[in-house]
Each structure stands twice: as structure tokens, then as C-alpha cells.
Design a protein around this motif. Sequence first.
Motif, short mmCIF file in Angstrom:
data_model
loop_
_atom_site.label_atom_id
_atom_site.label_comp_id
_atom_site.label_asym_id
_atom_site.label_seq_id
_atom_site.Cartn_x
_atom_site.Cartn_y
_atom_site.Cartn_z
N GLN A 1 0.85 -1.20 0.00
CA GLN A 1 0.00 0.00 0.00
C GLN A 1 0.88 1.24 0.00
N TRP A 2 0.30 2.38 -0.40
CA TRP A 2 1.10 3.58 -0.66
C TRP A 2 1.56 4.28 0.61
N LYS B 1 6.37 2.07 3.61
CA LYS B 1 7.39 1.39 2.82
C LYS B 1 7.23 -0.12 2.97
#
Length: 812
Positions: free
Chosen positions: A616-617, A620
Motif C-alpha cells: 500500500q502507498w 514502505k
Amino acid sequence: MQFSESWLRSFCNPSLTTAQLADTLTMAGLEVEDLQPVAPPFTKIVVGEIKEAEQHPNADRLRVCKVDVGQAELLNIVCGAPNARIGIRIPCALVGAELPPGEDGKPFLIKVGKLRGVESQGMLCSARELKLAEDHGGLMELPLGAPLGQNIRDYLNLDDTLFTLKLTPNLAHCLSVFGVAREVAALTGAPLNAPTFPALAVTNQDSVRVKISAPDLCGRFSGRVVRHINTKAKTPQWMIDRLARSGQRSVTALVDISNYVMFELGRPSHIFDLDKIHGALDVRWGKAGEQLKLLNGNTVTLDEKVGVIADDVQVESLAGIMGGDATAVSDDTQNVYIEAAFWWPATIAGRSRRFNFSTDAGHRFERGVDPKQTVEHIERITQLVLDICGTPETTVGAIDDQQPNIPQPKSVQLRVARAAKVIGMPLTQAQCVDALQRLGLPLTEEEGVITVSPPSYRFDIQIEEDLIEEVVRMVGFNNLPNTPPLAPISAKVRTESSRNAFAVRRSLAALGYQETINFSFVEERWEKELAGNTDLIRLLNPIASQMNVMRSSLLGSLLQVLKFNQARRASRVRIFEVGRVFLRDASIKNSHATVESFNQPMRVAGLACGGADALQWGRKEQGVDFFDVKGDVEALLAPLKPEFKVASHPAMHPGRCAEVFVGDKSIGYVGELHPKWRQSYELVQVPILFELDLAAVMTRNLPCYETVPKLQAVQRDIAVVVGDQVTHSGLLAAIWAAPTNGLLRDARLFDVYRPKAPQGGVEVETGALDRSLAVRLTLNSDDATLTEDQIEAAVQAVVAQLLSDVNARQRV
């Protein structure tokens, strides 16, 4: 087993519909697995004959045919089949005919049309177009005697139905059409048209000397010589059709005859080329190193556990399984030796699987074939050979019949009261006698007891329960009463301190793991490498050569699933299994739930590989590590507080493995896969694994009531420097042992700091390479708000206890 309904009804024709007949067989234990029509529906297709065939004036690949279909005038039909020629009889679809549906599922209608300017009044059909075969090489050619104009469905008996039976191993007597017909007659009372086997006149005195060196292999061996036959003769269409509807393609006339009698009467037989036999035949056990090229083209290496038929030069046949290529009949064969034998079932069972194939003959012999019908069946085979392959010069020899070791069936008693108790319904002795007599079982009666002498074809009748089963089959399983249990039934109540296995599964699923279900028998390599197990529990009859031992660990199965997923580019795998393992344990005794000398505990194992979280954005990407899975184990065991101690395990990294304890009891391991196994199993990423005893995981503490604190808690952070040997559990144990007068409510490690090693010769403070651990203490009181003095006193008590127990010093 597959056969056509018309063949079955030629032996026994009850007044039942196809569906009723199938239901009757199923309710008698002969499960009808499938009913299929011989041909799909189609209409207005008749027998026609090509009277003229001329080249199409406007197309090189088309012919204009004049076809006689029994009408006043010939039909003009354009055809592109390569075998369209004058004089052949073929299926002809008239105008208005409806052919079987094509790939689009819609029926194909025949209309008057023009092909390249020439009118076509119908269509000449191939077998593929009628969905009778896959052959699309040309028109379907019919015998010249086929009556012109007759409906092709009537001529080829295409309104027949294929029965597919799913027979259990004890129903060997039903592995033939006549055997099934015998059951139908018993079930319905319809007359049975039993075949007769008249003895043929002996017209030559030739024979083959046969020696039975292994009576424990072969109990009876019969054979006869037939000379001067025509092996190029064509198999009659009726036999080809019956074989095809039994799932057997036509080969040659002699092979078809042998196969036909096997399907008809259940008797596998073999026909040798007499001129290829060297001297006498010897029925014996094989010898180590002997080789035999079989009819299927395979060459097998034999040993002392396989029966063979050999001549004076070489092995000629694999007993009861398959003939050899050396004595196979061919178009040049003129003289044959017909053999029918009784092979003891135990000597055939499993032999073909040793060579990675199976045969219809072996399937029947390993279940038992009637030893008293070898001569009669040779007469049947011989008669068919004479009818199909006979010539004016054909001569028939006498049957040589040797009977060194025929089984003697033992009588079995049926107690009527016992039968009624087992079946669960009232039965009279007359009902039992009627059921057994309908099956053709010879019997004698006494008061309350029936004694049955099993016929030679019933290898399955050995104990009283076998007779009870026969009575039930004749009564019909659908006619058994629905009797509720008489004994009281009470559900076992699970205590609050225990959860069930489904709750464990749900907990792991909530943590992001997916359940897998694997075989309990695994590769021997997994046990030796991943479980360190040298005392293996081997299988006598594994379903596959590589699955030959029972597992003592679930880890190998999970690694195999991981390898399967990674081969399909799965980047993140989190799986678990709840299953049984198998361990040798001499202390285990036989009981309703245990097997002597074998411990079979349940375990739960899991594996995580790839990202710690789904991609997911907002954060990290980070790979899963030991502490992620350790946290999952703690969550699974909560509210129990497990302790993790450094340990070693054959499957795990020597420095990244911990043994899990609950109290003083070890319940399993958690750790990273050993580097050498990762390399050996060709895994792209390193997985973290755990395996725990399921009984311990299912245990939980009862919830206890605690008041909610009414006053504000206080938090203080302390940092202490400890030696590298101090563990997390040792640190927390020292903190909780401190005399804080009950003010300490929680302690959590939130930071670990280790200074870098010295570089460039710069001196560092003694002990600087030890770890600095930061702990957050939560303090509270139920009586009053804490004062600064109370807080400081509690913190100093913790620091002093750490100095005393783990030689820690407070970091300034």
C-alpha cells in the motif's frame, strides 16, 4: 464398468423402464454412476446407396451423387467426402432432417440447396457428423446388407443407453454383463437367459504340454489348440458395437473375441500364436532379472513376486495381467492356443501397479474370477473363433485341464435374529431364505440359522456380515425403515477454559493466514531433513512412490504449498494447517481413539513469506521477519502469555529459532527456515514458520473481573544498559519482581539501541557495545492520585531490581 442396456436385456429383460432399472440396481448396491444415450437425437436419416458419382462441373473437390434411399426416384446429392464412390451404403439425411447440435448448441436442419450451381437434395453423413465417433475421414460406410431406406437409428440400435456402474471391490461377480443380469434377475424376478456351452467336437489331437510349478499362483489352467484359422477375418459389426459401448475399441478378430467374452462372462483369457511357443509352458513365479516385452510395448523387469507363463526359451506372459509381445497373434497367425486359468487373487493384487499400468484382466483376477468355468468359457471362445475366423480346414483340439489347487469355499452361517438386529428391522427366516435363494446361493435351514455354501464365483462371502449384506441388498436400501436412535444422546459440553479447533482457525484467518489441507503421507526426504525423524512410519501400499511415509511434522507440507505458490509468482504467502501428525510411542495402548504404539496428536502450523503487510502507498514495503510471526503466535495464544527461549530445530535457522513455552511446558517452535533448506528447496524468499501443539493452543484462561481504574495513570520511561545475553523475558521478569507496592501496572520495551563498533582506533567507553533497552512503565493506584515521591520510589525500585537481577545500569 460400462455396457449397453440392450446387451444386458439380452440376458434378462425385466418390465422396467431404463430409469427404473438404474434405480433398482443402485438401491441394491450396484451404483449406476451415469446413464448416457448411445447417440444424440437426430431425425430422418436413413440407409442409402450411391448409385452414381460424377465430378462436380464447377468444383474439383465435390462430387454429384445419385443416391438410392428406397424411394421411387434417386436423390441428387452433392458431397465432398473423399470416399464417396459407387456401391457403398451410407447414412443419408433427407430434406427436413435434423442433425445433432453443433458447437453453437443449435440443431442443423437439412434443406434443398445449391452447391456451386448444382441442386443437392440431402446430405451424406460421416460418423462424426452424427456424433457417433470422432473419425472425420469420410462417409460412414455401412455393411452392404443394410436395408435401403431403413431409419439409421433402428438399423444401428442407436436408441440404446449406456450404463456406467461404480462397483465396490466386493462385487467382482458383477464385472460382466451376465453377472449384472444375474443380479437383475434376482432383484426383479425376471427370467435369466443363461448361456450354454456345448462341447465342440475334437478334430485334432494336438496339445501343448503345461507344467504348473506354482500351485499357490495358479489353481487351474485350461487350454486347447485350434489350427488353420483366418486371423484376417473381419469382426462382425454386432460385436464391434457391443465392445465400443463397453469402452473397448476393436483391434483384430481374435483380440475382439477374447475381450468380448471377458465383458460378457467376466473371464479374462489369452490367445497365443501356437507357432511362436517354444516347447512346453511352465506356470511359475518370475526370476530376478528376467525381462518381458508386453503387448502394450513396454519392457518390464521381473522378480520372484510376479507370476509368469514361460516356455522352454523365454517368458511369454505376465500371469493374469497381460500377454507378451513374442507370442502375440497377428495377421500371419494360422494356429492358436486358447488359455483360460484361475489365478489366486492375492497373487495378482497390486502387481500391475508395480509396473505403472493397469489392465481389465488384472482388475478382475485380483478380485476373484470363477475357477469352475474355465472349460466352459474356452468352449465359448472356441465357438466364436470358429464362427468368425473359421475355415474349411479349421480343426479343434481337446481341452487340457489341470486343477492343482482350486479353492474350496467354506460354508457361512446366518443367524436370523442377528440379521434383524444389524439391519434394524424385523425379518423372518423365510424372508432371508427367499433373498439368498433369489441370488442363487445354495443353503440349508435350521431353526433360526441358515447355512450357505458360497458358489465358486462369490469370493466376497466369507463371514456372517456378508450374508446380512446380501439380504439387505435384496430387500433394497430404500426400503429400510428410518428408525431413530434408541439410546439417549447428549452433546459433549466444552469447558470455558477450552476453545475448539474452529476458533483457532478463525483466529489465524483473522491474522491474515489462509488454511491449507494436505496429505498425511509425505516424502521421506521431508521427514529426515525438516523433522529430523529417522524412525519413519512407512506405508505398505502408498498411493504414490514419493508419498511413502506418515508425517511427524506439518512443516514439509506447508513448504510444498509455498513452493507451489512461488512457482506461480505469488509474492506474499501466509498459510496455516491444522492436522494430525504420527509418532511412534510404545506407551500408547489400543482404545476407541488410539492405535497401539502410535501417538497421533493434532498440531497447528503456519508459514509467512514475503511482505509483512499487503502492498500500500502509505508505508514502505518491508519483508516479514521472525518478530512478525512471533507476534502472531502471541496473538494466537492470548490471553496466555508464552515465553520464547533460544532453541534449535532441524528445519530452522540455528540463530533465529525459539522454543515456545506456556508455563513450564514446551508447546512448539517458531523460527526462520534454515538457509540450506531454503537453497535445497529452491525458495525465492525466506519463510518464517511455527508449529504448535493444538491442545495447548486450545487452552485459555478464564476471564477475570477487574475494576476499571478511576484515577489517572502515570508513565515513566527508563533506559538501562544490559549485557548482550539478557533476554526480553528476563528483563521483564526482573521489572515485575521489583517491590513497587502494587503501583506497577504495565511494562513494555519500546526501543533497543546498540552502539556501532569502534572504527579508526577511537577508544570507546567500557560496555558501550552492550545493548541499551528503553522500557515504558505504567504506574497507578486505586486509592489516590500518585505523588511524585511515590512515582520516584517505584521507578528506583525497578532500577535497583534490574541491577540486582540482570546487572543492569541506568543510562543517563
